[in-house]
Design a protein around this motif. Structure first.
Motif, PDB file in Angstrom:
ATOM      1  N   PRO A  92       0.840  -1.206   0.000  1.00 22.26           N
ATOM      2  CA  PRO A  92       0.000   0.000   0.000  1.00 22.26           C
ATOM      3  C   PRO A  92       0.875   1.257   0.000  1.00 22.26           C
ATOM      4  O   PRO A  92       1.888   1.304   0.692  1.00 22.26           O
ATOM      5  CB  PRO A  92      -0.776  -0.124   1.317  1.00 22.26           C
ATOM      6  N   ARG A  93       0.488   2.260  -0.763  1.00 23.17           N
ATOM      7  CA  ARG A  93       1.247   3.520  -0.797  1.00 23.17           C
ATOM      8  C   ARG A  93       0.709   4.518   0.229  1.00 23.17           C
ATOM      9  O   ARG A  93       1.461   5.312   0.777  1.00 23.17           O
ATOM     10  CB  ARG A  93       1.190   4.150  -2.191  1.00 23.17           C
TER      11      ARG A  93
ATOM     12  N   HIS B 164      -6.392   2.187  -0.185  1.00 29.40           N
ATOM     13  CA  HIS B 164      -6.167   3.375  -1.018  1.00 29.40           C
ATOM     14  C   HIS B 164      -7.444   4.192  -1.186  1.00 29.40           C
ATOM     15  O   HIS B 164      -7.408   5.428  -1.140  1.00 29.40           O
ATOM     16  CB  HIS B 164      -5.636   2.970  -2.384  1.00 29.40           C
TER      17      HIS B 164
ATOM     18  N   ASN C 115      -8.035   8.060  -0.187  1.00 24.39           N
ATOM     19  CA  ASN C 115      -8.491   9.068  -1.149  1.00 24.39           C
ATOM     20  C   ASN C 115      -9.798   9.717  -0.715  1.00 24.39           C
ATOM     21  O   ASN C 115     -10.012  10.908  -0.964  1.00 24.39           O
ATOM     22  CB  ASN C 115      -8.645   8.453  -2.544  1.00 24.39           C
TER      23      ASN C 115
ATOM     24  N   ARG D  16      -5.581  -3.912  -0.592  1.00 22.27           N
ATOM     25  CA  ARG D  16      -4.750  -2.736  -0.890  1.00 22.27           C
ATOM     26  C   ARG D  16      -5.593  -1.622  -1.519  1.00 22.27           C
ATOM     27  O   ARG D  16      -5.488  -0.449  -1.142  1.00 22.27           O
ATOM     28  CB  ARG D  16      -3.616  -3.124  -1.833  1.00 22.27           C
ATOM     29  N   ASP D  17      -6.470  -1.996  -2.459  1.00 19.28           N
ATOM     30  CA  ASP D  17      -7.321  -1.005  -3.117  1.00 19.28           C
ATOM     31  C   ASP D  17      -8.295  -0.368  -2.132  1.00 19.28           C
ATOM     32  O   ASP D  17      -8.577   0.834  -2.219  1.00 19.28           O
ATOM     33  CB  ASP D  17      -8.077  -1.638  -4.285  1.00 19.28           C
TER      34      ASP D  17
END
Length: 155
Positions: free
Chosen positions: A71-72, A142, A146, A138-139
């Motif tokens: 994950p970022r 994110h 966001n 992970r999505d």
């Protein structure tokens, strides 16, 4: 007030691939200090990957899957004036690896009807192809980050 930061200890690379990330995966899989069993699971999964994708080295496939699963961004709870905000933050590199491995192992274990070797191999293959539960997790992380971009100034 917190005391000092814990000292990061060097990890001994694994015996077969001489890679620290593989050793980390073995340690993540290990339960109750049974390292030889964890090694058998990881090396068994790598052997299965070698059979399924003969054109690619299992170590390269594992590293690519790990890169896809990292994950970022993530959200962290932050109290400001009596209200709790979910503040999006960039994830440090060490935590990215830790989260990706934890998710891979967790979702491999949650696959029913197959032994852990096959489940781990399938999960790594899914992560390599950018599909599966780990990538969905992970999505989701994110998306959450966001969605809470408005609170980024509370960093």
């Amino acid at each position: 007030m917190r005391r000092r930061q814990a000292v990061k200890r060097a990890l001994i690379p694994d015996v077969r691939y001489n890679n620290e990330l593989v050793a980390r995966l073995i340690n993540t899989i290990m339960l109750c200090g049974k390292k030889s069993i964890a090694q058998n699971i990881v090396y068994g999964a790598f052997d299965i990957l070698k059979e399924k994708k003969a054109d690619m080295e299992p170590l390269d496939l594992f590293l690519a899957a790990l890169e896809n699963a990292k994950p970022r961004l993530e959200v962290k709870s932050r109290r400001v004036g009596g209200a709790t905000y979910q503040v999006p933050l960039e994830v440090p590199a060490a935590r990215q690896v830790a989260l990706a491995m934890r998710w891979l192992v967790t979702y491999a274990r949650s696959r029913k009807g197959m032994d852990t070797c096959n489940a781990l191999a399938a999960e790594l293959l899914d992560a390599f192809n950018n599909t599966g539960s780990t990538i969905r997790k992970r999505d989701d992380v994110h998306k959450m980050a966001n969605a809470n971009k408005a609170f980024a100034h509370f960093r």
